[in-house]
Scaffold this active site. Structure first.
Site, mmCIF file in Angstrom:
data_model
loop_
_atom_site.group_PDB
_atom_site.id
_atom_site.type_symbol
_atom_site.label_atom_id
_atom_site.label_comp_id
_atom_site.label_asym_id
_atom_site.label_seq_id
_atom_site.Cartn_x
_atom_site.Cartn_y
_atom_site.Cartn_z
ATOM 1 N N ASP A 29 0.395 8.432 10.514
ATOM 2 C CA ASP A 29 0.922 7.051 10.858
ATOM 3 C C ASP A 29 2.476 7.153 11.361
ATOM 4 O O ASP A 29 3.342 7.875 10.828
ATOM 5 C CB ASP A 29 0.795 6.506 9.757
ATOM 6 C CG ASP A 29 0.837 4.911 9.843
ATOM 7 O OD1 ASP A 29 1.895 4.538 10.409
ATOM 8 O OD2 ASP A 29 0.098 4.092 9.155
ATOM 9 N N ASN A 85 -7.817 -1.795 4.746
ATOM 10 C CA ASN A 85 -7.647 -3.484 4.968
ATOM 11 C C ASN A 85 -8.632 -4.026 5.819
ATOM 12 O O ASN A 85 -8.724 -3.510 6.977
ATOM 13 C CB ASN A 85 -6.227 -3.890 5.446
ATOM 14 C CG ASN A 85 -5.183 -3.171 4.754
ATOM 15 O OD1 ASN A 85 -4.895 -3.216 3.521
ATOM 16 N ND2 ASN A 85 -3.966 -2.543 5.637
ATOM 17 N N HIS A 98 -10.233 1.766 9.731
ATOM 18 C CA HIS A 98 -9.317 3.073 9.405
ATOM 19 C C HIS A 98 -9.063 3.029 7.888
ATOM 20 O O HIS A 98 -9.070 2.101 7.162
ATOM 21 C CB HIS A 98 -8.179 3.123 10.270
ATOM 22 C CG HIS A 98 -7.166 1.841 10.062
ATOM 23 N ND1 HIS A 98 -7.558 0.654 10.620
ATOM 24 C CD2 HIS A 98 -5.840 1.527 9.614
ATOM 25 C CE1 HIS A 98 -6.682 -0.312 10.658
ATOM 26 N NE2 HIS A 98 -5.622 0.282 9.857
ATOM 27 N N HIS A 100 -6.078 4.468 5.167
ATOM 28 C CA HIS A 100 -4.710 5.173 4.951
ATOM 29 C C HIS A 100 -4.876 6.178 3.717
ATOM 30 O O HIS A 100 -5.251 5.738 2.880
ATOM 31 C CB HIS A 100 -3.609 4.074 4.686
ATOM 32 C CG HIS A 100 -3.319 3.111 5.768
ATOM 33 N ND1 HIS A 100 -2.450 3.374 6.832
ATOM 34 C CD2 HIS A 100 -4.183 1.756 6.234
ATOM 35 C CE1 HIS A 100 -2.592 2.339 7.666
ATOM 36 N NE2 HIS A 100 -3.601 1.350 7.207
#
Length: 137
Positions: A29, A85, A98, A100
């Site tokens: 990230d 999210n 996605h 994390h």
């Protein structure tokens, strides 16, 4: 389609790749919450958790688990958050599913993520009523 993560998977936008297989792509990230913060995406585009197919979802979760183990072993993470999210109001900013993988450290110089809510007991009657509405089968 104008998708940041599709462009990363295609190699049109550079990334620091850490893992790739037939179904998933994982990279660092560029706005990390902690040292070693990774993002895992399915190679096939799906907007979010409600749209992703079971095979891609399973593959992303297994890659996330593999990378959680890796950041623990290699970086000495004291814990790991796996975070997804769904939707703008849940902080989704890139509309390609996605996951994390966020290593957590007791040493806060390596970790700036904070708990987004203060856990406190809720109304048990309301919790039971909502649970009854959500019950499957």
């Amino acid at each position: 389609m104008d998708c940041l993560f599709c462009a990363i998977v295609a190699g049109d936008i550079p990334s620091t790749k850490v893992y790739e297989d037939e179904l998933t792509y994982a990279f660092m990230d560029i706005s990390p919450a902690s040292e070693g913060h990774l993002v895992v995406v399915p190679k096939r585009h799906s907007k979010d958790i409600l749209e992703i197919g079971a095979d891609d979802l399973n593959a992303v979760l297994l890659t996330g688990q593999r990378l959680a183990r890796r950041v623990t072993e290699v970086l000495g993470a004291d814990g790991v958050n796996l975070l997804n999210n769904r939707g703008e109001h849940a902080w989704q900013t890139v509309f390609h599913f996605h996951l994390h993988v966020i290593p957590r450290y007791a040493d806060k110089s390596r970790d700036r993520l904070q708990l987004p809510w203060i856990p406190e007991p809720g109304d048990l009657d309301q919790i039971k009523a909502t649970g009854a509405k959500l019950a499957l089968g």
